[in-house]
Design a protein around this motif. Structure first.
Motif, PDB file in Angstrom:
ATOM      1  N   GLY A 155       0.778  -1.237   0.000  1.00  0.00           N
ATOM      2  CA  GLY A 155       0.000   0.000   0.000  1.00  0.00           C
ATOM      3  C   GLY A 155       0.804   1.278   0.000  1.00  0.00           C
ATOM      4  N   GLY A 156       2.134   1.169   0.102  1.00  0.00           N
ATOM      5  CA  GLY A 156       2.954   2.355   0.279  1.00  0.00           C
ATOM      6  C   GLY A 156       3.159   3.213  -0.950  1.00  0.00           C
ATOM      7  N   SER A 157       2.656   2.777  -2.102  1.00  0.00           N
ATOM      8  CA  SER A 157       2.872   3.559  -3.324  1.00  0.00           C
ATOM      9  C   SER A 157       1.946   4.770  -3.421  1.00  0.00           C
ATOM     10  CB  SER A 157       2.692   2.668  -4.556  1.00  0.00           C
ATOM     11  OG  SER A 157       1.388   2.101  -4.583  1.00  0.00           O
ATOM     12  N   GLU A 207       6.049   0.460  -6.164  1.00  0.00           N
ATOM     13  CA  GLU A 207       5.076  -0.621  -6.028  1.00  0.00           C
ATOM     14  C   GLU A 207       5.797  -1.950  -5.858  1.00  0.00           C
ATOM     15  OE1 GLU A 207       1.115  -2.312  -8.361  1.00  0.00           O
ATOM     16  OE2 GLU A 207       1.990  -0.361  -8.885  1.00  0.00           O
ATOM     17  N   VAL A 208       5.223  -2.817  -5.051  1.00  0.00           N
ATOM     18  CA  VAL A 208       5.848  -4.097  -4.724  1.00  0.00           C
ATOM     19  C   VAL A 208       4.917  -5.239  -5.127  1.00  0.00           C
ATOM     20  CG1 VAL A 208       6.713  -5.563  -2.847  1.00  0.00           C
ATOM     21  CG2 VAL A 208       7.159  -3.096  -2.834  1.00  0.00           C
ATOM     22  N   GLY A 260     -12.089  -1.459   4.217  1.00  0.00           N
ATOM     23  CA  GLY A 260     -12.574  -0.224   4.813  1.00  0.00           C
ATOM     24  C   GLY A 260     -11.465   0.738   5.191  1.00  0.00           C
ATOM     25  N   SER A 261     -10.205   0.325   5.055  1.00  0.00           N
ATOM     26  CA  SER A 261      -9.069   1.159   5.450  1.00  0.00           C
ATOM     27  C   SER A 261      -8.508   1.906   4.244  1.00  0.00           C
ATOM     28  CB  SER A 261      -7.961   0.295   6.057  1.00  0.00           C
ATOM     29  OG  SER A 261      -7.260  -0.408   5.034  1.00  0.00           O
ATOM     30  N   ILE A 262      -7.450   2.682   4.477  1.00  0.00           N
ATOM     31  CA  ILE A 262      -6.791   3.392   3.381  1.00  0.00           C
ATOM     32  C   ILE A 262      -6.157   2.428   2.389  1.00  0.00           C
ATOM     33  CG2 ILE A 262      -6.354   5.487   4.731  1.00  0.00           C
ATOM     34  CD1 ILE A 262      -3.485   4.446   5.153  1.00  0.00           C
ATOM     35  N   TYR A 263      -5.982   1.177   2.771  1.00  0.00           N
ATOM     36  CA  TYR A 263      -5.382   0.182   1.886  1.00  0.00           C
ATOM     37  C   TYR A 263      -6.420  -0.688   1.169  1.00  0.00           C
ATOM     38  CZ  TYR A 263      -0.722   1.080   3.895  1.00  0.00           C
ATOM     39  OH  TYR A 263       0.471   1.648   4.280  1.00  0.00           O
ATOM     40  N   VAL A 290      -6.689  -4.301  -5.914  1.00  0.00           N
ATOM     41  CA  VAL A 290      -5.326  -4.764  -6.191  1.00  0.00           C
ATOM     42  C   VAL A 290      -4.621  -5.165  -4.904  1.00  0.00           C
ATOM     43  CG1 VAL A 290      -3.048  -4.056  -7.012  1.00  0.00           C
ATOM     44  CG2 VAL A 290      -5.088  -3.442  -8.323  1.00  0.00           C
ATOM     45  N   ILE A 291      -4.708  -4.318  -3.878  1.00  0.00           N
ATOM     46  CA  ILE A 291      -4.041  -4.634  -2.615  1.00  0.00           C
ATOM     47  C   ILE A 291      -4.664  -5.857  -1.962  1.00  0.00           C
ATOM     48  CG2 ILE A 291      -3.629  -3.791  -0.257  1.00  0.00           C
ATOM     49  CD1 ILE A 291      -3.253  -0.994  -1.463  1.00  0.00           C
ATOM     50  N   GLU A 292      -5.984  -5.973  -2.011  1.00  0.00           N
ATOM     51  CA  GLU A 292      -6.634  -7.139  -1.408  1.00  0.00           C
ATOM     52  C   GLU A 292      -6.215  -8.423  -2.120  1.00  0.00           C
ATOM     53  OE1 GLU A 292      -8.581  -9.502   1.154  1.00  0.00           O
ATOM     54  OE2 GLU A 292      -8.130  -7.363   1.383  1.00  0.00           O
TER      55      GLU A 292
END
Length: 423
Positions: A303-305, A316-317, A350-353, A357-359
């Motif tokens: 999520g850090g991107s 992105e990782v 429900g979070s910022i992440y 794609v992240i899920e």
């Protein structure tokens, strides 16, 4: 519940070059077994990972540092002993750090300490210490009987200007500051300033008491290991709850928290510490008496991107790159004879992440954790805190409110998911 008690690194030069201090380089983990064959072995009782000075979420004391200040910091040890010493870090300092004096005492209320408990600390027999840029200092041991889960207060007096301070951002505990020299005060009345970070203090070690074994546990990760979302000053992080389980079973053990909020496995992040594959050697493999490490880290890699994060986003990782990073951590631990427990990433719906794609990445990585056989054992923190009716979301009773970090009840559930026999 009752209130619970308790960039650039310069190489160490010769002791003779250091003014009024003896700085002790920590031994590699594979020397610990030999150390334990002799009496009086030191072992970690409390620890934190240090970071470079930064203030991404509002002011703290790291950016300006200290000058004629006394700083009091409260920590809760996880195992007891009959002697104690502290570790101080100037890892991210650019100039030598002068510690004019230091004490340790039993914690009272707020910035106060218990009368009669203050012990002055020395460094190589001297009351002051100079820690070179990039260096670490261990105080001399002082007779000081402590019990598991007891809170101690470490006080540092910093007479001269320090410049920006090596620190740990999300302490989840209140630190206190006073102008002038108040290192031996029992009252907290002079300590009128507060912060929720730790400064220079990176460890407390104990010796004596119960015969030491190489059974310490390091919890390694990001903000969820760090305890973000838990109640401040309550010692409810999941590593704290794990230490309480050991103590309740009558077998207190070192549980050392090396989480850093925002940390990533594969990317450095200016405000969130060096990437895990680099800091692991410094933060974990230098700890004495450790036999197991729990790895819970990776959601920030995915999520850090986001460019809206402090300092901008990070590259992105992919799932494969995160797996490669975990394999590196496993190899580093195994090379030192340390057992590795892999942990699944907790829900983020429900979070910022919360993006498709992240899920998808989180699900894929968790499947690898559960099925790869890469770790010595696995703990399923994902399922421990998930809502059974919506497994991609943290159970509301376990949620701190941001749908990313557990609250106190969630951290307790995580600790209860760990098998003490496996540890």
């Amino acid at each position: 519940m009752t209130k619970k008690t308790f960039g650039a690194a310069a190489r160490l030069t010769t002791v003779a070059a250091l003014s009024a201090a003896v700085l002790t380089a920590l031994p590699p983990a594979d020397s610990v077994a030999a150390e334990h064959r002799h009496g009086g072995a030191w072992r970690g009782a409390w620890a934190t990972s240090v970071q470079q000075p930064a203030a991404p979420f509002g002011t703290n004391w790291s950016t300006d540092g200290f000058s004629d200040h006394t700083v009091r910091q409260v920590v809760r040890v996880t195992t007891g002993g009959t002697k104690a010493r502290i570790e101080l870090s100037n890892r991210y300092g650019t100039t030598p750090l002068k510690i004019t004096g230091a004490t340790v005492a039993r914690t009272a209320e707020g910035g106060a300490v218990q009368a009669g408990s203050v012990r002055r600390l020395s460094f190589g027999g001297e009351r002051s210490a100079t820690v070179p840029a990039g260096g670490t200092a261990l105080s001399d041991g002082v007779p000081f009987k402590v019990e598991a889960l007891e809170s101690l207060t470490v006080t540092l007096y910093l007479a001269g200007p320090t410049g920006p301070a090596t620190f740990h951002h999300f302490a989840g505990a209140t630190s206190y500051r006073a102008k002038g020299d108040h290192r031996s005060d029992t009252s907290g009345s002079a300590f009128t300033e507060t912060s929720t970070s730790w400064y220079y203090l990176s460890g407390v070690e104990v010796s004596g008491g119960q015969a030491p074994r190489r059974n310490g546990v390091v919890t390694f990760g990001d903000s969820i290991t760090d305890g973000v979302g838990g109640t401040n000053d309550a010692d409810n992080r999941y590593p704290d709850e794990l230490a309480e389980r050991f103590a309740a079973a009558g077998k207190p053990r070192s549980v050392l928290n090396h989480g850093i909020g925002g940390n990533q496995v594969t990317n450095d992040w200016e405000w969130a510490g060096e990437k895990a594959v680099a800091r692991f050697k410094k933060d974990v493999l230098t700890e004495r008496g450790v036999g197991t490490v729990i790895l819970l880290e990776g959601i920030n890699d995915f999520g850090g991107s986001n460019p809206d994060f402090p300092g901008g986003g990070t590259p992105e990782v992919s799932v494969d790159k995160l797996i490669e990073g975990h394999r590196s951590l496993i190899r580093q631990a195994h090379a030192k004879g340390i057992k590795v427990i892999g942990a699944t990433l907790t829900p983020v719906k429900g979070s910022i992440y919360d993006t498709p794609v992240i899920e998808a990445k989180r699900d894929a990585f968790n499947t690898w954790v559960r099925t790869s056989g890469a770790y010595d054992s696995v703990v399923d923190f994902d399922r421990a805190v998930a809502d059974p009716s919506d497994p991609d979301r943290i159970l509301p009773a376990f949620d701190s409110g941001d749908h990313l970090h557990p609250g106190d009840a969630g951290y307790k559930a995580m600790a209860e998911a760990l098998d003490l026999d496996t540890l």
